[in-house]
Write a protein that holds these residues in place. Structure first.
Motif, PDB file in Angstrom:
ATOM      1  N   TYR A   1     -26.341   2.364   1.723  1.00  0.00           N
ATOM      2  CA  TYR A   1     -25.739   2.691   0.430  1.00  0.00           C
ATOM      3  C   TYR A   1     -26.480   1.881  -0.617  1.00  0.00           C
TER       4      TYR A   1
ATOM      5  N   LEU B   1     -27.399   1.200  -4.859  1.00  0.00           N
ATOM      6  CA  LEU B   1     -26.835   1.296  -6.201  1.00  0.00           C
ATOM      7  C   LEU B   1     -27.834   0.738  -7.219  1.00  0.00           C
TER       8      LEU B   1
ATOM      9  N   TYR C   1     -27.657  -1.111 -10.981  1.00  0.00           N
ATOM     10  CA  TYR C   1     -26.831  -1.733 -11.997  1.00  0.00           C
ATOM     11  C   TYR C   1     -27.716  -2.056 -13.195  1.00  0.00           C
TER      12      TYR C   1
ATOM     13  N   PHE D   1     -22.321  -0.833 -13.322  1.00  0.00           N
ATOM     14  CA  PHE D   1     -22.750   0.198 -12.378  1.00  0.00           C
ATOM     15  C   PHE D   1     -23.325   1.409 -13.115  1.00  0.00           C
TER      16      PHE D   1
ATOM     17  N   PHE E   1     -30.931  -3.789 -11.938  1.00  0.00           N
ATOM     18  CA  PHE E   1     -30.899  -4.341 -10.592  1.00  0.00           C
ATOM     19  C   PHE E   1     -30.692  -3.229  -9.578  1.00  0.00           C
TER      20      PHE E   1
ATOM     21  N   LEU F   1     -23.059  -6.961  -1.532  1.00  0.00           N
ATOM     22  CA  LEU F   1     -24.267  -6.277  -1.946  1.00  0.00           C
ATOM     23  C   LEU F   1     -25.425  -7.260  -1.923  1.00  0.00           C
TER      24      LEU F   1
END
Lengths: 113, 114
Positions: free
Chosen positions: B32, B34, B36, B46, B89, B102
């Motif tokens: 997963y 992400l 940011y 987010f 990030f 994370l």
């Protein structure tokens, strides 16, 4: 939009003193986290908290650190005896579900002198 | 050991053009990912995420691409706007867990020039 709030925004303390960083996560969130970012370095995971207990912690999160959810709204990070190298931005985060994005607060800048 | 790497500390792009931010990871357990965005004096916000079962996810001007075989993901912003200037990030987690921490990259400072 609901947000994560952190207090204070800046904390200055002397080496060896105890500090408590406070966070109010989003009200219906169940998962809570602390991260830190030392100046010029990456954001690092410290600890995650779910169902009133620590679910995971990193190597950074040693015996000097503790977390608590003293009531239904606050989530605190305590550093028992601060060291110079604890100086960093500390970010609190929360999420509603196990696999949903984290919502971060604006951070507390901790300066240890 | 940097499990999530953002090799470009900064990137300058003209307004209106495409911004491409890159991220590489080494941990094959990550499933997963992400992105940011962070403004000065604020916490990370987010932007967009992608699960390892997909190779693309799009949300408005933001698209994230995932190449699992290369362990590489990228964030495309098109068209780039002045408000996009921030530090971005890349972050990853393993075992589909949000309760797991994370792992962040060091960030890329995106500067959108008028």
């Amino acid at each position: 939009e609901p947000e994560v709030t952190q207090t204070p925004s800046h904390q200055v303390t002397q080496m060896g003193q105890e500090v408590i960083l406070r966070c109010v996560p989003i009200s219906n969130h169940l998962y809570f986290y602390w991260y830190r970012q030392i100046l010029g370095q990456k954001v690092e995971f410290l600890v995650s908290f779910y169902n009133n207990e620590i679910s995971e912690k990193s190597e950074i999160f040693d015996d000097q650190f503790s977390v608590e959810r003293p009531d239904g709204s606050n989530f605190t990070l305590k550093i028992r005896s601060t060291k110079l190298e604890d100086s960093a931005m500390y970010f609190c985060a929360s999420s509603g579900q196990n696999n949903s994005p984290l919502h971060f607060g604006n951070g507390t800048r901790l300066t240890v002198t | 050991d940097q499990q999530v790497k953002q090799n470009s500390p900064s990137l300058s792009v003209q307004e209106g053009r495409i911004s491409i931010l890159n991220c590489d990871y080494t941990n094959s357990m990550f499933d997963y990912f992400l992105w940011y965005k962070k403004y000065p004096a604020e916490g990370p916000t987010f932007l967009i995420s992608i699960s390892s079962i997909k190779d693309k996810n799009e949300d408005g001007r933001f698209t994230v691409f995932l190449n699992k075989s290369a362990k590489h993901l990228s964030l495309h912003i098109v068209p780039s706007q002045p408000g996009d200037s921030a530090v971005y990030f890349c972050a990853a987690s393993a075992m589909g867990g949000g309760a797991d921490g994370l792992t962040f990259g060091k960030g890329t400072h995106l500067i959108i020039q008028p």
